[in-house]
Design an enzyme around this catalytic site. Structure first.
Site, short mmCIF file in Angstrom:
data_model
loop_
_atom_site.label_atom_id
_atom_site.label_comp_id
_atom_site.label_asym_id
_atom_site.label_seq_id
_atom_site.Cartn_x
_atom_site.Cartn_y
_atom_site.Cartn_z
N LYS A 118 -19.86 -17.37 -5.04
CA LYS A 118 -18.44 -16.69 -4.69
C LYS A 118 -18.63 -15.30 -5.14
O LYS A 118 -18.00 -14.44 -4.64
CB LYS A 118 -17.35 -17.63 -5.31
CG LYS A 118 -15.99 -16.98 -5.48
CD LYS A 118 -15.19 -17.87 -6.48
CE LYS A 118 -15.54 -17.44 -7.89
NZ LYS A 118 -14.80 -16.38 -8.40
N ASN A 119 -19.14 -14.97 -6.24
CA ASN A 119 -19.11 -13.74 -7.04
C ASN A 119 -19.97 -12.81 -6.41
O ASN A 119 -19.85 -11.76 -6.55
CB ASN A 119 -19.53 -14.17 -8.58
CG ASN A 119 -18.48 -14.86 -9.19
OD1 ASN A 119 -17.25 -14.83 -8.94
ND2 ASN A 119 -18.94 -15.29 -10.49
N ARG B 168 -8.40 -11.63 -9.59
CA ARG B 168 -8.72 -10.26 -10.18
C ARG B 168 -9.70 -9.39 -8.97
O ARG B 168 -9.78 -8.05 -9.16
CB ARG B 168 -9.24 -10.51 -11.54
CG ARG B 168 -8.28 -10.69 -12.49
CD ARG B 168 -8.86 -11.01 -13.77
NE ARG B 168 -7.78 -11.67 -14.78
CZ ARG B 168 -7.23 -10.93 -15.71
NH1 ARG B 168 -7.22 -9.46 -15.63
NH2 ARG B 168 -6.38 -11.55 -16.45
N CYS C 37 -7.22 -15.61 -13.11
CA CYS C 37 -7.50 -16.55 -14.51
C CYS C 37 -7.13 -15.74 -15.69
O CYS C 37 -7.45 -14.76 -15.87
CB CYS C 37 -8.93 -16.97 -14.62
SG CYS C 37 -9.62 -18.36 -13.19
N ARG D 217 -9.94 -8.44 -19.34
CA ARG D 217 -10.61 -7.98 -18.23
C ARG D 217 -9.90 -6.67 -17.46
O ARG D 217 -9.54 -6.52 -16.46
CB ARG D 217 -10.73 -9.06 -17.15
CG ARG D 217 -10.99 -10.55 -17.75
CD ARG D 217 -11.08 -11.60 -16.60
NE ARG D 217 -12.17 -11.58 -16.04
CZ ARG D 217 -12.46 -12.41 -15.01
NH1 ARG D 217 -11.55 -13.43 -14.91
NH2 ARG D 217 -13.39 -12.60 -14.16
N VAL E 254 -9.38 -2.81 -16.06
CA VAL E 254 -9.93 -2.24 -15.05
C VAL E 254 -10.29 -0.63 -15.34
O VAL E 254 -10.45 -0.08 -14.46
CB VAL E 254 -9.19 -2.24 -13.61
CG1 VAL E 254 -8.62 -3.53 -13.12
CG2 VAL E 254 -7.54 -1.58 -14.11
N ASP E 255 -10.20 -0.37 -16.55
CA ASP E 255 -10.29 0.87 -17.17
C ASP E 255 -12.02 1.44 -16.59
O ASP E 255 -11.82 2.62 -16.30
CB ASP E 255 -10.09 1.10 -18.53
CG ASP E 255 -10.97 0.25 -19.20
OD1 ASP E 255 -11.43 -1.07 -18.79
OD2 ASP E 255 -11.23 0.78 -20.60
N ASP F 249 -19.79 -17.74 -17.65
CA ASP F 249 -19.11 -18.68 -16.78
C ASP F 249 -19.66 -20.14 -16.75
O ASP F 249 -19.14 -21.16 -16.36
CB ASP F 249 -19.32 -18.18 -15.20
CG ASP F 249 -18.35 -17.31 -14.96
OD1 ASP F 249 -17.51 -16.83 -15.72
OD2 ASP F 249 -18.70 -16.57 -13.75
N ARG G 269 -10.90 -22.54 -6.17
CA ARG G 269 -11.04 -21.13 -6.01
C ARG G 269 -12.59 -21.02 -5.84
O ARG G 269 -13.18 -19.90 -5.25
CB ARG G 269 -10.53 -20.48 -7.41
CG ARG G 269 -9.05 -20.60 -7.27
CD ARG G 269 -8.63 -19.43 -8.47
NE ARG G 269 -9.23 -18.37 -8.53
CZ ARG G 269 -9.99 -17.62 -9.50
NH1 ARG G 269 -9.82 -18.33 -10.75
NH2 ARG G 269 -10.48 -16.69 -9.60
#
Length: 417
Positions: A22-23, A92, A116, A121, A123-124, A305, A397
């Site tokens: 998935k990732n 995300r 999640c 987490r 986004v900078d 994970d 998911r």
């Protein structure tokens, strides 16, 4: 909402087909927006996150043809537009369309991401990377608004931490920038290297993916491409722990040992045997478990994970083990639910002390995020009596047909409403 009913005590035995990662799939789907040429992706997992990301690119005008574990994407008529909050709030990873849209169209607007609740987490790092490439970016009304009216230009990007998402954003945007981009302190995850392989198939010139330094030559001449997504190392690690926690033996077909070295090393320290087979990996436990300490780290360290799943395993190992979480600051939300099953866990800031060996007991538990939910399933597989795991949409998911795969290996598990 669906629930999983599990009666513990069954030793797992058999083979589990590991799905595509998935990732890895999510950024590859986002990358399709870079090119007017068609992209075919194969070995995609049938999970809701993938379907949601396909919905995002369709929202931007891409045409998607779906078949079993594969999609054909035609983004020739794609437009920039706005990625709405209703779409983005589900996960995300949708922020990954920001770079491709900006690079191709010179502007993009993406709602701040949801997903999640396992930490900030932020986004900078994504924003900083795009700014260094020449973008003007602001936050307006809960959305990231970016523009590059004169296009993007290659730059030296030094990431403050080896963020997977920021590395992927920078790499995708750099393929369409003028000149060369150097990404320093890049994430080394196999999913990053797989995105680079996908982009290269599409026509990009990328060197160093899988190392801390990536070079991207911009101005890509795009071409039609096909890419086969790598198998999911996190799914493989989860089923490896399922074999370990039940004292069983599973063949993990398609799993790649080279992507799982740190996980395998830790499992072997607990008394579990792992060896390569003709079709993947074989995981088996015959003797008692041993307690082991871990610290989560960016790849190639122990993956965050798999921390929740490993905690479930340590609940069954006599003695004490210390689990340190260094990647996400709020990734112990599964602890209270494991304690409902009888686990003895003490939280100490970013560490969890697990005193294992006490039998777990069936109970009603609640999933809070993707990996937390599967840790509860693992614990329920060995708990005495019946457990019910609620809110398993989190599981859907990222795990394809988890209940079916476990059931085929002997688990007493069913999906109920």
């Amino acid at each position: 909402m669906d629930k999983l009913r599990i009666v513990g005590g069954q030793r797992l035995q058999g083979a589990v087909a590991i799905s595509g990662a998935k990732n890895a799939a999510l950024p590859q789907i986002a990358a399709s927006l870079l090119s007017p040429e068609p992209l075919e992706l194969t070995n995609l997992p049938a999970v809701s996150d993938v379907e949601n990301m396909l919905g995002v690119i369709e929202q931007h005008g891409a045409r998607v043809s779906r078949s079993a574990h594969a999609v054909s994407i035609d983004a020739s008529a794609a437009v920039s537009g706005e990625t709405s909050y209703d779409t983005v709030r589900k996960m995300r990873a949708t922020v990954l369309v920001l770079g491709p849209l900006l690079a191709r169209f010179g502007q993009a607007q993406v709602s701040l991401p949801g997903g999640c609740a396992i930490g900030a987490r932020p986004v900078d790092l994504h924003i900083k990377a795009l700014s260094l490439l020449g973008a003007e970016i602001g936050i307006e009304g809960g959305s990231i608004v970016a523009s590059a009216p004169n296009g993007l230009a290659g730059a030296r990007i030094v990431l403050g931490s080896p963020s997977v998402g920021a590395t992927e954003t920078a790499m995708m945007a750099a393929t369409a920038a003028r000149g060369e981009t150097e990404i320093v302190n890049a994430a080394r995850e196999p999913e990053v290297a797989d995105l680079a392989a996908c982009l290269s198939a599409m026509g990009a010139n990328i060197e160093g993916a899988g190392t801390h330094r990536i070079l991207v030559q911009g101005g890509t001449s795009w071409r039609a491409a096909t890419h086969h997504t790598i198998p999911d190392r996190i799914e493989a690690g989860t089923y490896a722990i399922a074999a370990a926690i039940t004292g069983g033996q599973l063949e993990l077909t398609h799993a790649r040992l080279e992507h799982m070295a740190s996980m395998v090393q830790v499992l072997e320290a607990t008394g579990v045997s792992v060896w390569p087979g003709d079709r993947g990996l074989i995981v088996s436990r015959d003797g008692p478990l041993r307690s082991v300490d871990i610290t989560t780290e960016p790849y190639p360290g122990f993956p965050t994970d798999l921390q929740a799943q490993f905690m479930a395993l340590m609940c069954c190992a006599p003695g004490a083990s210390l689990l340190r979480e260094t990647v996400f600051e709020n990734r112990f939300m599964h602890v209270p639910e494991l304690m409902r099953l009888g686990a003895n866990i003490t939280l100490q800031g970013t560490s969890a002390l697990v005193r294992g060996g006490t039998p777990l007991r069936g109970a009603q538990v609640m999933a809070t995020d993707l990996r937390a939910s599967v840790s509860l399933v693992l614990a329920a597989l060995v708990a005495e009596g019946e457990s019910v795991v609620n809110r398993v949409y989190h599981l859907d998911r990222g795990y394809e047909s988890l209940d079916r795969k476990l059931g085929m290996c002997g688990a007493n598990i069913e999906r109920i409403r």
